[in-house]
Design a protein around this motif. Structure first.
Motif, PDB file in Angstrom:
ATOM      1  N   ASN A 452       0.538  -1.534   0.119  1.00 45.70           N
ATOM      2  CA  ASN A 452       0.470  -0.103  -0.003  1.00 45.70           C
ATOM      3  C   ASN A 452       0.868   1.530   0.137  1.00 45.70           C
ATOM      4  O   ASN A 452       0.872   2.061   0.735  1.00 45.70           O
ATOM      5  CB  ASN A 452      -1.113   0.057   0.909  1.00 45.70           C
ATOM      6  N   ALA A 453       1.036   1.528  -1.393  1.00 46.88           N
ATOM      7  CA  ALA A 453       1.684   2.649  -1.254  1.00 46.88           C
ATOM      8  C   ALA A 453       0.885   4.018  -0.690  1.00 46.88           C
ATOM      9  O   ALA A 453       2.146   5.202  -0.463  1.00 46.88           O
ATOM     10  CB  ALA A 453       2.159   3.319  -2.672  1.00 46.88           C
ATOM     11  N   SER A 454       0.155   4.157  -0.116  1.00 53.89           N
ATOM     12  CA  SER A 454      -0.048   5.354   0.242  1.00 53.89           C
ATOM     13  C   SER A 454       0.409   5.685   2.143  1.00 53.89           C
ATOM     14  O   SER A 454       0.521   7.033   2.810  1.00 53.89           O
ATOM     15  CB  SER A 454      -1.836   5.192   0.845  1.00 53.89           C
ATOM     16  N   ASN A 455       0.636   4.648   2.679  1.00 56.23           N
ATOM     17  CA  ASN A 455       1.403   4.403   4.003  1.00 56.23           C
ATOM     18  C   ASN A 455       2.675   5.073   4.196  1.00 56.23           C
ATOM     19  O   ASN A 455       2.853   6.105   4.898  1.00 56.23           O
ATOM     20  CB  ASN A 455       1.192   3.432   3.995  1.00 56.23           C
ATOM     21  N   TYR A 456       3.604   4.930   2.563  1.00 57.03           N
ATOM     22  CA  TYR A 456       4.113   5.493   2.756  1.00 57.03           C
ATOM     23  C   TYR A 456       3.960   6.516   2.638  1.00 57.03           C
ATOM     24  O   TYR A 456       5.641   7.603   3.230  1.00 57.03           O
ATOM     25  CB  TYR A 456       5.501   4.669   1.769  1.00 57.03           C
ATOM     26  N   VAL A 457       3.010   7.537   1.359  1.00 57.32           N
ATOM     27  CA  VAL A 457       3.441   8.432   1.024  1.00 57.32           C
ATOM     28  C   VAL A 457       2.969   9.420   2.450  1.00 57.32           C
ATOM     29  O   VAL A 457       3.486  10.787   2.452  1.00 57.32           O
ATOM     30  CB  VAL A 457       2.727   9.106   0.145  1.00 57.32           C
ATOM     31  N   ILE A 458       2.188   8.871   3.567  1.00 55.76           N
ATOM     32  CA  ILE A 458       1.878   9.838   5.020  1.00 55.76           C
ATOM     33  C   ILE A 458       3.022  10.020   6.144  1.00 55.76           C
ATOM     34  O   ILE A 458       3.304  10.877   5.724  1.00 55.76           O
ATOM     35  CB  ILE A 458       0.629   9.010   5.009  1.00 55.76           C
ATOM     36  N   LEU A 459       3.876   8.891   5.394  1.00 60.48           N
ATOM     37  CA  LEU A 459       4.996   9.296   6.396  1.00 60.48           C
ATOM     38  C   LEU A 459       5.736   9.835   6.220  1.00 60.48           C
ATOM     39  O   LEU A 459       6.975  10.639   6.474  1.00 60.48           O
ATOM     40  CB  LEU A 459       5.652   7.472   6.719  1.00 60.48           C
ATOM     41  N   SER A 460       6.432   9.813   4.781  1.00 60.63           N
ATOM     42  CA  SER A 460       7.235  11.217   4.274  1.00 60.63           C
ATOM     43  C   SER A 460       6.344  12.107   4.449  1.00 60.63           C
ATOM     44  O   SER A 460       7.350  13.516   4.399  1.00 60.63           O
ATOM     45  CB  SER A 460       7.026  10.379   2.547  1.00 60.63           C
ATOM     46  N   ASN A 461       4.960  12.439   4.162  1.00 61.22           N
ATOM     47  CA  ASN A 461       4.210  13.705   4.221  1.00 61.22           C
ATOM     48  C   ASN A 461       4.474  14.156   6.035  1.00 61.22           C
ATOM     49  O   ASN A 461       4.604  15.195   6.213  1.00 61.22           O
ATOM     50  CB  ASN A 461       3.193  13.652   3.973  1.00 61.22           C
ATOM     51  N   ILE A 462       4.537  13.461   6.685  1.00 60.95           N
ATOM     52  CA  ILE A 462       4.949  13.599   7.976  1.00 60.95           C
ATOM     53  C   ILE A 462       5.845  13.945   8.616  1.00 60.95           C
ATOM     54  O   ILE A 462       6.275  15.155   8.984  1.00 60.95           O
ATOM     55  CB  ILE A 462       4.785  12.427   8.923  1.00 60.95           C
ATOM     56  N   TYR A 463       7.498  13.597   7.902  1.00 60.86           N
ATOM     57  CA  TYR A 463       8.748  14.143   7.676  1.00 60.86           C
ATOM     58  C   TYR A 463       8.857  15.026   6.663  1.00 60.86           C
ATOM     59  O   TYR A 463       9.486  15.857   7.106  1.00 60.86           O
ATOM     60  CB  TYR A 463       9.249  12.799   7.232  1.00 60.86           C
ATOM     61  N   ALA A 464       8.397  15.779   5.938  1.00 56.79           N
ATOM     62  CA  ALA A 464       8.371  16.532   5.303  1.00 56.79           C
ATOM     63  C   ALA A 464       7.757  17.907   5.780  1.00 56.79           C
ATOM     64  O   ALA A 464       7.706  19.143   5.994  1.00 56.79           O
ATOM     65  CB  ALA A 464       7.627  16.857   3.537  1.00 56.79           C
ATOM     66  N   SER A 465       6.337  17.668   7.355  1.00 56.27           N
ATOM     67  CA  SER A 465       5.957  18.564   7.466  1.00 56.27           C
ATOM     68  C   SER A 465       6.787  19.630   8.124  1.00 56.27           C
ATOM     69  O   SER A 465       6.390  21.166   9.216  1.00 56.27           O
ATOM     70  CB  SER A 465       4.487  17.921   7.978  1.00 56.27           C
ATOM     71  N   VAL A 466       7.666  18.158   9.009  1.00 55.53           N
ATOM     72  CA  VAL A 466       8.997  19.487   9.903  1.00 55.53           C
ATOM     73  C   VAL A 466       9.911  18.799   9.284  1.00 55.53           C
ATOM     74  O   VAL A 466      10.897  19.411  10.409  1.00 55.53           O
ATOM     75  CB  VAL A 466       8.531  18.479  11.154  1.00 55.53           C
TER      76      VAL A 466
END
Length: 598
Positions: A452-466
């Motif tokens: 499921n690619a969306s889980n990796y994308v959300i984790l990436s977005n969490i890192y990007a947000s900080v």
């Protein structure tokens, strides 16, 4: 009444006497009927067949049982023409147990395919598909060859049981027994394949059919709609009407309406609604529920409520659809009030109803109401909380910023947490920049859903947000190694029966220059109205000016700019998108609506 007189004249007086006894006007006294019966010749098997058919058409267990007794006394109980009809009488009356008793009294090797098919169909009609399949296996062991009606019933049973492999096996058997091209069998195959989203299998059968009726087309349209291939379902609908001159039925209407939702095509939905009214389909509860869902998903919950209020019959599914309709359009208070009214009307919520209302509480911020419904649902409604209800509670707590409470709730769950439960909280971690919890949840999701690619994308977005860009790069590289790709966001709008699709930063449209000019004009106008870009929604390591440009050219804004160029003033513009709208676009579009008076 005229038809009854014609039949009466063709039958002997005993049959007329019996017909009178089962008619709505059977107030003749029993003595006069018995007196006439003594002077009448015995009823023949053909006449008994007519009487049985009347009991099947207007099911009555008492009259069927009385007729069965007369048939037994006349010595016709084992008649090959009457026995299947007797079984069917009990089946349509919901007494499959009596049908089975009758069947078991007969020597199995003397029974033909019509009797076996009657009992198989009876079990399917009474919601017992497993028993129907058992009888089919016994039938084959005894060397009885199934016919087209047998296979039609069995395919329905297989679809109800969710046995995909069995449908393929039955398909092979239909070819073996030479009934694969029969209309009823082919229709059942199209429906069965379509129920499991196997559009290729359904289309293969459909294309080979020499003759197609409204059921064939409706089943194929439903198959396409089931996998959200709405463009094809609409194309089939046009061919059905204009090439084959066939009149759609209720199933056709219900199968087409999801396509109107997908394209946000209120005009087409209204046309289908008008067709349903003209043909008397709106009294059908399923059609009514589909219509109010269509209006809700096309952004018109008020008209959906008009449909709801005008329905002659409403069941729990209808109420659930209306509650969901208000929730989808941000009317969470109304959804919650309607949920209470539904209970006051004496209707008991179902498992799905509770998922819908908990989701509404989550999106509306009604945490206390949602928790109360969840904690009392077993006691109040007799429904054990399922994983979907738990996911709603986790989402509810996560949206409210109560991430620790959500994590503790997951730890206390009686049922094992699923990907939907962890996924609900992972999304909240992105909103509230909780990297530590996000990493833990993501690791669990990677184990549960490695593809499921969306889980990796959300984790990436969490890192990007900080601002942890090195970790963003690491996650993106991991996706490439695993062969996973993020779903591209796109928005679309239907104008004059044509759908226009836009991607983010898209310049492929022939009128791109005009679209981007309109975007610049809109940007200037909304800035004057108080718009401040939320650059936190740009999860890329780029400069501040570039972030502004990225936000202004999201797919939904391109679709809006194009629509403003093409759609007449004061006409509502409806944009659909495959992904969630970002927070900045949400704020910007409210201001665009304000400055353009649209």
């Amino acid at each position: 009444m005229g038809g009854y007189l014609v039949i009466s004249q063709a039958l002997n007086p005993s049959v007329v006497s019996f017909c009178s006894s089962i008619s709505p006007h059977s107030h003749l006294n029993a003595n006069s009927r018995n007196a006439r019966h003594k002077n009448c010749p015995p009823i023949t098997s053909a006449e008994f067949s007519v009487l049985l058919q009347s009991c099947i058409d207007a099911p009555s267990f008492d009259e069927g049982k009385r007729l069965h007794l007369q048939i037994r006394e006349a010595g016709f109980e084992r008649n090959r023409d009457l026995l299947p009809k007797l079984i069917k009488v009990y089946s349509v009356c919901g007494r499959i147990d009596r049908a089975r008793e009758l069947f078991d009294r007969m020597p199995k090797r003397n029974l033909d395919v019509f009797v076996w098919t009657a009992i198989v169909s009876g079990y399917v009609k009474n919601g017992m598909p497993g028993e129907a399949l058992e009888f089919f296996y016994e039938m084959l062991k005894l060397g009885v060859n199934p016919d087209s009606y047998t296979f039609s019933a069995l395919l329905k049973a297989s679809a109800e049981l969710g046995l995909v492999s069995l449908i393929v096996q039955l398909h092979s058997l239909t070819v073996k027994y030479g009934v694969g091209l029969c209309l009823s069998v082919a229709n059942s195959l199209v429906h069965a394949y379509g129920s499991f989203g196997n559009v290729y299998g359904a289309r293969k059968v459909f294309d080979r059919m020499e003759f197609r009726d409204v059921v064939s087309w409706s089943s194929m349209i439903h198959a396409c709609s089931h996998v959200e291939n709405h463009a094809e379902s609409m194309a089939l609908f046009s061919r059905m009407q204009f090439d084959w001159c066939l009149k759609p039925n209720e199933l056709t209407v219900v199968s087409l309406l999801p396509g109107c939702c997908f394209f946000s095509s209120l005009r087409k939905g209204q046309a289908i609604h008008a067709y349903a009214i003209r043909n008397g389909f709106v009294s059908n509860v399923i059609v009514g529920s589909a219509l109010l869902t269509m209006y809700s998903r096309c952004g018109d919950p008020d008209f959906a409520y008009k449909v709801f209020s005008g329905m002659e019959r409403r069941n729990v599914i209808t109420w659930t659809s209306m509650i969901e309709g208000f929730a989808l359009n941000g009317r969470f208070n109304v959804a919650l009030n309607l949920f209470k009214v539904m209970q006051e009307q004496g209707l008991k919520p179902t498992y799905i109803t509770l998922v819908v209302i908990l989701s509404a509480c989550s999106h509306g911020g009604f945490v206390d109401d949602g928790l109360e419904i969840f904690e009392t649902m077993k006691e109040t409604f007799g429904i054990q909380p399922g994983v979907e209800h738990c996911a709603c509670v986790v989402d509810m707590l996560g949206r409210a910023g109560r991430l620790d409470d959500a994590e503790k709730f997951i730890e206390r769950m009686d049922i094992g947490p699923s990907s939907s439960v962890y996924g609900s909280l992972l999304g909240a971690c992105q909103v509230y920049h909780n990297v530590e919890l996000g990493e833990r949840l993501a690791q669990k999701l990677f184990e549960l859903e490695p593809r499921n690619a969306s889980n990796y994308v959300i984790l990436s977005n969490i890192y990007a947000s900080v601002g942890r860009w090195d970790d963003v790069g690491r996650v993106r590289k991991l996706m490439i190694v695993k062969g996973l790709f993020k779903e591209s966001g796109c928005s679309w709008v239907e104008i004059k029966d044509k759908v226009y699709v836009f991607g983010a930063h898209d310049r492929t449209h022939s009128e791109s220059d005009k679209i981007y000019e309109m975007l610049e004009e809109l940007s200037d106008r909304i800035v004057k109205a108080g718009y401040v870009p939320s650059k936190k929604y740009v999860l890329l390591d780029v400069g501040e000016d570039d972030k502004k440009k990225f936000l202004c050219t999201h797919s939904e804004r391109l679709a809006i700019a194009f629509s403003l160029l093409k759609v007449p003033p004061a006409v509502p513009i409806r944009i659909a998108k495959n992904l969630r709208v970002c927070g900045d676009c949400h704020d910007a579009i409210k201001l665009i609506s304000k400055v353009t008076c649209r």
